[in-house]
Enzyme design. Structure first.
Site, short mmCIF file in Angstrom:
data_model
loop_
_atom_site.label_atom_id
_atom_site.label_comp_id
_atom_site.label_asym_id
_atom_site.label_seq_id
_atom_site.Cartn_x
_atom_site.Cartn_y
_atom_site.Cartn_z
N GLY A 115 0.81 -1.22 0.00
CA GLY A 115 0.00 0.00 0.00
C GLY A 115 0.84 1.27 0.00
O GLY A 115 0.35 2.34 0.30
N ALA A 121 10.24 -2.68 3.33
CA ALA A 121 11.38 -2.13 4.08
C ALA A 121 11.29 -2.55 5.55
O ALA A 121 12.30 -2.91 6.16
CB ALA A 121 11.41 -0.61 3.97
N ASP A 163 12.79 4.47 2.44
CA ASP A 163 11.97 3.56 3.25
C ASP A 163 12.79 2.82 4.30
O ASP A 163 12.42 2.75 5.48
CB ASP A 163 11.29 2.51 2.36
CG ASP A 163 10.22 3.12 1.47
OD1 ASP A 163 10.25 4.35 1.26
OD2 ASP A 163 9.36 2.37 0.97
O1 PMV Z 1 5.98 3.96 -3.64
P1 PMV Z 1 6.38 4.73 -2.41
O2 PMV Z 1 5.34 4.93 -1.40
O3 PMV Z 1 7.67 4.23 -1.79
O4 PMV Z 1 6.72 6.25 -2.88
C1 PMV Z 1 7.55 6.55 -3.94
C2 PMV Z 1 8.04 7.95 -3.81
C3 PMV Z 1 8.41 8.60 -5.13
O5 PMV Z 1 8.87 9.91 -4.83
C4 PMV Z 1 7.23 8.70 -6.06
C5 PMV Z 1 9.51 7.83 -5.86
C6 PMV Z 1 10.89 7.89 -5.23
O6 PMV Z 1 11.70 7.00 -5.57
O7 PMV Z 1 11.20 8.82 -4.47
#
Ligand code: PMV
Length: 327
Positions: A115, A121, A163
């Site tokens: 989600g 992570a 993350d």
């Molecule tokens: O998919 P998520 O929740 O880890 O978010 C990605 C964040 C972005 O800025 C869209 C991509 C990135 O690598 O920073």
């Protein structure tokens, strides 16, 4: 028995713009993955999890640290991260993890999978902490985050270190150019997460924004810059304890993400439902295209109830100081 847990994360501000050199602000949330290991005498490694979509799995790991996965097992996504963790830990451990030190590992999560809340992570970081503790490897939080990033890269081929860093350190992470990461402060703030129940493919969405920016640079570049400005001003609102101001900036950030083409009807519906239930602010968190909305407000119960009444899942949580820890 050793039990460690690690948190998931949300983006308070700045996702997508961070790909183009703007800052972003990520936070650890009090929804965690917990990993427990108990040593066993026969050298076997046995992994189980009933929340992560796999039942008991037994694997034998070769002395060189190579983990053999059968094709069926490769589809068990969270398990794949754990195998990669075992390989990485084996590469820095003097002895043989399997054969010499076997263990039963059990994984539990209260984070939804896929989600955009950093569940992979959290699985990775909690497993690294648990295994390194079992093997008496003295890893600090930065080293755990670094190994975690390597694991995510090996499994996904593309990953942001944000993350794994946030899951390891806890608190608020200031992210620059996707690479420079710094824990800047702690914060205890209640957050409601509204879940569309759909998975947004990060790579595809990043590519979509890139095409829009290429086709309309003079339109999209100011949007990206504006998101960066929101992140700076958002941090100031946090420092001033001005949560209603923080919420207003979240609303603007949500609208800008929508105009970058990563919004969906569900994400917008959740954001409006939350605001109508009194939220100071609500915005898409992470890549979009599905995934989750975060909302802050005086009455988290009311916001969560309203989201659920509209057919979505809602989780009440808070931004937390606690990164990975032994329980
Ligand atoms: O998919 P998520 O929740 O880890 O978010 C990605 C964040 C972005 O800025 C869209 C991509 C990135 O690598 O920073």
């Amino acid at each position: 028995m050793i039990r460690c847990s690690a948190p998931g994360k949300i983006y308070l501000f700045g996702e997508h713009a961070v790909v183009y050199g703007e800052p972003a602000l990520a936070c650890a949330i009090d929804k965690r993955v917990t990993v427990e290991v108990i040593e066993r005498s026969d050298g076997l490694i046995k992994i189980s999890s009933n929340d992560l979509f796999f039942k008991d799995v037994s694997v034998e790991i070769a002395g060189d640290g190579e983990v053999e996965l059968s094709p069926g097992e490769r589809t068990l996504k969270p398990l794949h991260y754990v195998f990669e963790v075992i390989s990485e830990i084996q590469s820095i451990y003097d002895g043989d993890i399997s054969g010499e030190i076997g263990f039963d590992m059990d994984i539990k999560t209260d984070l939804p999978i896929g989600g955009g809340l950093g569940s992979s992570a959290a699985v990775t970081i909690a497993s690294i902490k648990t295994l390194s503790t079992l093997l008496d490897l003295d890893l600090d939080l930065e080293e755990i985050a670094e190994i975690g990033y390597k694991v995510e890269m090996n499994v996904q081929k593309r990953a942001s270190p944000c993350d794994t860093f946030t899951s390891s350190m806890g608190g608020l992470t200031w992210v620059e150019t996707g690479e420079k990461l710094e824990k800047i402060r702690s914060l205890d703030l209640p957050v409601v997460i509204g879940d569309t129940g759909k998975e947004g493919p990060t790579g595809v969405l990043v590519e979509k924004v890139s095409r829009l920016k290429e086709d309309y640079p003079s339109v999209i570049e100011p949007v990206i810059n504006s998101i960066g400005e929101i992140t700076y001003q958002g941090l100031q609102k946090l420092d001033d304890n001005d949560y209603s101001g923080l919420g207003r900036l979240m609303n603007v950030n949500h609208g800008l993400l929508d105009c970058l083409g990563v919004g969906t009807e569900d994400l917008n519906q959740i954001a409006y439902v939350a605001r109508n239930a009194g939220a100071w602010g609500a915005k898409t968190t992470g890549a979009g295209g599905g995934g989750c909305v975060i909302a802050i407000g005086e009455d988290p119960d009311k916001i969560a109830t309203a989201i659920e009444a509209n057919g979505f899942k809602a989780y009440k949580t808070k931004i937390t100081e606690n990164g990975v820890l032994r329980e």
